[in-house]
Design a protein around this motif. Sequence first.
Motif, mmCIF file in Angstrom:
data_model
loop_
_atom_site.group_PDB
_atom_site.id
_atom_site.type_symbol
_atom_site.label_atom_id
_atom_site.label_comp_id
_atom_site.label_asym_id
_atom_site.label_seq_id
_atom_site.Cartn_x
_atom_site.Cartn_y
_atom_site.Cartn_z
ATOM 1 N N PHE A 1 0.864 -1.173 0.000
ATOM 2 C CA PHE A 1 0.000 0.000 0.000
ATOM 3 C C PHE A 1 0.903 1.226 0.000
ATOM 4 O O PHE A 1 2.090 1.139 0.295
ATOM 5 C CB PHE A 1 -0.891 0.014 1.252
ATOM 6 N N ARG A 2 0.316 2.369 -0.297
ATOM 7 C CA ARG A 2 1.087 3.612 -0.238
ATOM 8 C C ARG A 2 0.190 4.739 0.234
ATOM 9 O O ARG A 2 -1.033 4.700 0.075
ATOM 10 C CB ARG A 2 1.699 3.940 -1.601
ATOM 11 N N ALA B 1 5.307 8.641 -2.319
ATOM 12 C CA ALA B 1 4.487 8.261 -1.169
ATOM 13 C C ALA B 1 5.335 7.453 -0.197
ATOM 14 O O ALA B 1 6.447 7.037 -0.513
ATOM 15 C CB ALA B 1 3.288 7.421 -1.604
ATOM 16 N N MET B 2 4.763 7.228 0.975
ATOM 17 C CA MET B 2 5.315 6.240 1.884
ATOM 18 C C MET B 2 4.706 4.902 1.484
ATOM 19 O O MET B 2 3.482 4.802 1.352
ATOM 20 C CB MET B 2 4.956 6.579 3.323
ATOM 21 N N TYR B 3 5.540 3.907 1.286
ATOM 22 C CA TYR B 3 5.078 2.591 0.869
ATOM 23 C C TYR B 3 5.119 1.629 2.054
ATOM 24 O O TYR B 3 6.134 1.533 2.752
ATOM 25 C CB TYR B 3 5.946 2.070 -0.276
ATOM 26 N N TYR B 4 4.009 0.927 2.230
ATOM 27 C CA TYR B 4 3.869 0.014 3.347
ATOM 28 C C TYR B 4 3.643 -1.414 2.863
ATOM 29 O O TYR B 4 2.863 -1.650 1.939
ATOM 30 C CB TYR B 4 2.682 0.410 4.226
ATOM 31 N N CYS B 5 4.297 -2.319 3.529
ATOM 32 C CA CYS B 5 4.066 -3.739 3.336
ATOM 33 C C CYS B 5 3.036 -4.178 4.386
ATOM 34 O O CYS B 5 3.055 -3.690 5.528
ATOM 35 C CB CYS B 5 5.393 -4.456 3.535
ATOM 36 N N GLY C 1 -1.368 14.026 2.858
ATOM 37 C CA GLY C 1 -2.692 14.590 2.683
ATOM 38 C C GLY C 1 -3.679 13.691 1.961
ATOM 39 O O GLY C 1 -4.804 14.100 1.688
ATOM 40 N N LYS C 2 -3.268 12.471 1.657
ATOM 41 C CA LYS C 2 -4.154 11.551 0.951
ATOM 42 C C LYS C 2 -4.380 10.285 1.768
ATOM 43 O O LYS C 2 -3.607 9.972 2.678
ATOM 44 C CB LYS C 2 -3.565 11.196 -0.415
ATOM 45 N N GLU C 3 -5.425 9.565 1.407
ATOM 46 C CA GLU C 3 -5.706 8.308 2.081
ATOM 47 C C GLU C 3 -4.745 7.215 1.590
ATOM 48 O O GLU C 3 -4.213 7.282 0.490
ATOM 49 C CB GLU C 3 -7.154 7.882 1.818
ATOM 50 N N ARG C 4 -4.581 6.224 2.442
ATOM 51 C CA ARG C 4 -3.752 5.087 2.056
ATOM 52 C C ARG C 4 -4.444 4.345 0.917
ATOM 53 O O ARG C 4 -5.660 4.105 0.969
ATOM 54 C CB ARG C 4 -3.547 4.160 3.248
ATOM 55 N N GLU C 5 -3.680 3.965 -0.095
ATOM 56 C CA GLU C 5 -4.268 3.273 -1.231
ATOM 57 C C GLU C 5 -3.528 1.970 -1.503
ATOM 58 O O GLU C 5 -2.328 1.831 -1.270
ATOM 59 C CB GLU C 5 -4.249 4.156 -2.482
ATOM 60 N N TRP C 6 -4.270 1.037 -2.004
ATOM 61 C CA TRP C 6 -3.731 -0.265 -2.342
ATOM 62 C C TRP C 6 -2.899 -0.161 -3.619
ATOM 63 O O TRP C 6 -3.258 0.542 -4.556
ATOM 64 C CB TRP C 6 -4.887 -1.239 -2.550
ATOM 65 N N THR D 1 -7.341 -9.110 -0.317
ATOM 66 C CA THR D 1 -8.273 -8.069 -0.725
ATOM 67 C C THR D 1 -7.476 -6.799 -1.018
ATOM 68 O O THR D 1 -6.265 -6.747 -0.804
ATOM 69 C CB THR D 1 -9.310 -7.765 0.367
ATOM 70 N N THR D 2 -8.200 -5.786 -1.447
ATOM 71 C CA THR D 2 -7.561 -4.483 -1.678
ATOM 72 C C THR D 2 -7.863 -3.503 -0.562
ATOM 73 O O THR D 2 -7.499 -2.335 -0.649
ATOM 74 C CB THR D 2 -8.043 -3.904 -3.016
ATOM 75 N N ARG D 3 -8.531 -3.956 0.464
ATOM 76 C CA ARG D 3 -8.912 -3.088 1.576
ATOM 77 C C ARG D 3 -7.857 -3.133 2.672
ATOM 78 O O ARG D 3 -7.547 -4.197 3.211
ATOM 79 C CB ARG D 3 -10.262 -3.509 2.150
ATOM 80 N N SER D 4 -7.342 -1.981 3.020
ATOM 81 C CA SER D 4 -6.315 -1.937 4.057
ATOM 82 C C SER D 4 -6.841 -2.456 5.390
ATOM 83 O O SER D 4 -6.082 -3.018 6.183
ATOM 84 C CB SER D 4 -5.788 -0.513 4.215
ATOM 85 N N SER D 5 -8.137 -2.309 5.642
ATOM 86 C CA SER D 5 -8.710 -2.771 6.910
ATOM 87 C C SER D 5 -8.664 -4.288 7.062
ATOM 88 O O SER D 5 -8.823 -4.806 8.165
ATOM 89 C CB SER D 5 -10.149 -2.278 7.047
ATOM 90 N N ASP D 6 -8.458 -5.003 5.974
ATOM 91 C CA ASP D 6 -8.389 -6.467 6.033
ATOM 92 C C ASP D 6 -6.987 -6.982 6.363
ATOM 93 O O ASP D 6 -6.797 -8.180 6.520
ATOM 94 C CB ASP D 6 -8.828 -7.064 4.698
ATOM 95 N N TYR D 7 -6.041 -6.092 6.453
ATOM 96 C CA TYR D 7 -4.669 -6.486 6.724
ATOM 97 C C TYR D 7 -4.349 -6.266 8.191
ATOM 98 O O TYR D 7 -4.579 -5.190 8.737
ATOM 99 C CB TYR D 7 -3.705 -5.730 5.817
#
Length: 128
Positions: free
Chosen positions: A40-41, A95-99, A45-50, A109-115
């Motif tokens: 994800f990244r 962006a900041m990239y997150y594993c 000022g933006k939401e985290r995106e898959w 899934t593509t939802r950050s809440s599922d991780y």
Amino acid sequence: QVQLVESGGGSVQTGGSLRLSCVASTGTYSRYSRYCMGWFRQAPGKEREWVSVFSSYGGTTSYADSVKDRFAISRDNAKNTVYLQMNSLKPEDTAMYYCAATGQYSPCTTRSSDYTYWGQGTQVTVSS
């Protein structure tokens, strides 16, 4: 418990490449191959995106439209590592990239809440 540590971020010019790595520590009673791994990244000022995911076992990969054909995700289960090869980088990739990892056997899934598990992030900056 899973601990994730990303590396490989940096500053590049437009059109450049970077390869991100994320090493997982999964503990004694779990296997890395059971986890779906995602990238994800989040830009300021933006939401985290898959960005991309690599499923457990089956090897299925998916990409966000914004990175398709430029980024490639891979994983080495023997090394507990997932990679994100980023080519043809654009300023909008900054962006900041997150594993991230799901729970064992959980679907990708593509939802950050599922991780469930997240790394600390690695910064990618692309200048024009």
